[in-house]
Scaffold this active site. Structure first.
Site, PDB file in Angstrom:
ATOM      1  N   PHE A 142     -30.011  -6.656 -51.712  1.00 59.18           N
ATOM      2  CA  PHE A 142     -28.958  -7.565 -51.258  1.00 59.18           C
ATOM      3  C   PHE A 142     -27.864  -6.735 -50.582  1.00 59.18           C
ATOM      4  CE2 PHE A 142     -25.443 -10.614 -52.432  1.00 59.18           C
ATOM      5  CZ  PHE A 142     -25.995 -11.734 -51.827  1.00 59.18           C
ATOM      6  N   ASP A 147     -30.442  -4.753 -60.719  1.00 58.17           N
ATOM      7  CA  ASP A 147     -29.693  -5.983 -60.465  1.00 58.17           C
ATOM      8  C   ASP A 147     -30.631  -7.155 -60.782  1.00 58.17           C
ATOM      9  OD1 ASP A 147     -28.461  -8.265 -59.408  1.00 58.17           O
ATOM     10  OD2 ASP A 147     -27.367  -7.071 -57.927  1.00 58.17           O
ATOM     11  N   ARG A 194     -36.157 -20.262 -47.776  1.00 56.50           N
ATOM     12  CA  ARG A 194     -36.408 -19.930 -49.181  1.00 56.50           C
ATOM     13  C   ARG A 194     -36.490 -21.202 -49.991  1.00 56.50           C
ATOM     14  NH1 ARG A 194     -32.153 -15.652 -51.533  1.00 56.50           N
ATOM     15  NH2 ARG A 194     -30.891 -17.503 -51.174  1.00 56.50           N
ATOM     16  N   TYR A 207     -24.655 -17.732 -61.655  1.00 56.57           N
ATOM     17  CA  TYR A 207     -24.617 -19.057 -61.015  1.00 56.57           C
ATOM     18  C   TYR A 207     -25.944 -19.438 -60.376  1.00 56.57           C
ATOM     19  CZ  TYR A 207     -23.224 -15.967 -57.118  1.00 56.57           C
ATOM     20  OH  TYR A 207     -23.134 -14.943 -56.209  1.00 56.57           O
ATOM     21  N   LYS A 208     -26.952 -18.563 -60.492  1.00 60.74           N
ATOM     22  CA  LYS A 208     -28.262 -18.879 -59.910  1.00 60.74           C
ATOM     23  C   LYS A 208     -29.134 -19.546 -60.985  1.00 60.74           C
ATOM     24  CE  LYS A 208     -27.528 -15.367 -56.446  1.00 60.74           C
ATOM     25  NZ  LYS A 208     -27.555 -13.926 -56.146  1.00 60.74           N
TER      26      LYS A 208
END
Ligand SMILES: *Cc1c(COP(=O)(O)O)cnc(C)c1O
Length: 426
Positions: free
Chosen positions: A128, A207, A386, A232-233
């Site tokens: 990321f 991560d 995605r 939050y995912k």
């Protein structure tokens, strides 16, 4: 024999799904909305609404500052314990704090300092971007010529273990990778990679942003040193929910946070002038935690703990194989290619489909004509769609409908109505 591609088959799979009941634990305002973006922002658990109401009216409104002693001061670690259970860690090794980027800075800096005079951090080109920026910023804090070495991918989908092994040397201070890569969903073999780094004396920082709540993780079994991640995912903690960090018990006393705030001090309410790091994981805390956002994380953690990660992973793999079956028979001939690993063991819980009109196809899914379901995937430039499959609330019917819409969008050329460059948050 040709496979059954009918909606009826999807409904049959839904009827057989052992954890289908959890879908109703989440807030659904538009019944026919198909949400395939839970890997960017998880849905709202119904319980969160009442819990936050209680937190505001009672804990804040009524109890006021007394709530710090009554419940708030221990909340980052108490919730850390609930997450620890999902990622194979001990309760005193996980803490909620800050954003993922900030936690990555704290832990990567601590690792570099502990590994002096080793000068190098290794990561990969699939990581990321924020993680790579942070790692560069960490290296800027050290004298000499420290460097960030990136292992590249030959296909933008996966990374060869051998390439990683070749890069690791006696100069490597830290290996920092995303366990599940954000675009292709490539899932690293955590244990092998961690062992390879340890063989050369390097520390490892994973991560877990796209992995926590999505795949089975056993940090202890893999001997992991450090980890960070986002809540939050797949953890459904809400927009901007505090992130988490993990520091193995065996390293806690020897690592030092570069951000020495009062919440990481041994005696925050003694108001002394000199900093003394707190014992254990608490030393990686910095300032006052955002209590309301933090409290909102608990219902999502409770749901995941109740279902258990093996049932979550099993459903995730079933959803993925169903999606890939439909992809093979209905989408491949329409110009879609698979942007994720073929091997189900090497895939997280989202699937990336590539198409040269990906941006416009996503817009058509999100903004359909009258009578069509709104479908929310996400778009990653330049050509990825995605599809986040979140086992707690994604159904087989959702997948069937999304694929059917994509076929329709291509056959009618509906995507041509949309501009080539989407705007805003995607
Ligand atoms: C989502 C995500 C982040 C988010 O970082 P924040 O600082 O919390 O905004 C970081 N790293 C990875 C790999 C991610 O997927």
């Amino acid at each position: 024999m040709s496979p059954d591609l009918s909606l009826k088959k999807a409904l049959k799979y839904d009827a057989e799904d052992a954890i289908r009941a959890y879908r109703s634990a989440f807030f659904h305002s538009e019944e026919d909305l198909i949400y395939l973006d839970g890997n960017s922002l998880g849905r709202l658990p119904k319980q969160t609404t009442s819990l936050l109401h209680e937190e505001i009216s009672n804990a804040w409104g009524t109890r006021l500052i007394r709530s710090w002693n009554e419940e708030w001061i221990g909340l980052p670690q108490r919730l850390g314990g609930k997450l620890a259970n999902l990622i194979g860690a001990a309760p005193n090794e996980v803490l909620f704090a800050d954003a993922t980027s900030v936690n990555l800075f704290k832990l990567a800096h601590a690792a570099m300092k502990a590994q002096y005079p080793r000068q190098e951090i290794i990561s990969d080109t699939l990581n990321f971007p924020s993680d790579l920026y942070i790692l560069q910023g960490v290296l800027d804090q050290f004298p000499g010529a420290p460097s960030l070495q990136l292992v590249s991918s030959s296909n933008d989908i996966d990374i060869s273990l051998n390439e990683i092994r070749k890069k690791i040397s006696q100069k490597t201070a830290l290996l920092s990778l995303s366990l599940v890569t954000y675009k292709s969903a490539y899932l690293y073999p955590m244990k092998e990679i961690t062992a390879a780094a340890h063989d050369a004396g390097a520390l490892v920082l994973w991560d877990l942003s796209h992995a926590a709540g999505a795949v089975e993780i056993d940090l202890h079994d893999a001997g992991v040193d450090l980890a960070v991640g986002c809540s939050y995912k797949y953890l459904n903690g809400g927009p901007g929910a505090p992130a988490f960090l993990y520091v193995s018990q065996r390293l806690q006393q020897s690592l030092e946070s570069p951000l020495k705030g009062w919440f990481g001090d041994a005696r925050p309410f003694a108001f002394e002038s000199d900093y003394i790091p707190a014992e254990g994981i608490q030393r990686f805390s910095v300032g006052t935690p955002p209590i309301l956002s933090l409290a909102a994380i608990e219902p999502g953690l409770d749901l995941l703990n109740k279902v258990g990660m093996s049932a979550i992973r099993l459903k995730s793999q079933n959803l993925q194989s169903y999606l890939l079956e439909l992809f093979n028979h209905r989408l491949e001939d329409l110009g879609f290619t698979l942007g994720s690993p073929i091997d189900p063991e090497r895939r997280g819980s989202h699937v990336s489909l590539q198409h040269s009109f990906a941006g416009q196809i996503c817009q058509a899914l999100i903004d359909p004509g009258e009578g069509q379901s709104v479908i929310i995937p996400d778009y990653r430039a330049p050509n990825s769609i995605r599809l986040g499959l979140t086992p707690l609330y994604t159904s087989f019917q959702d997948i069937w409908t999304a694929v059917d819409r994509m076929v329709q969008i291509m056959e009618t050329k509906e995507y041509l109505k949309f501009p080539e460059k989407p705007v805003g948050v995607t």
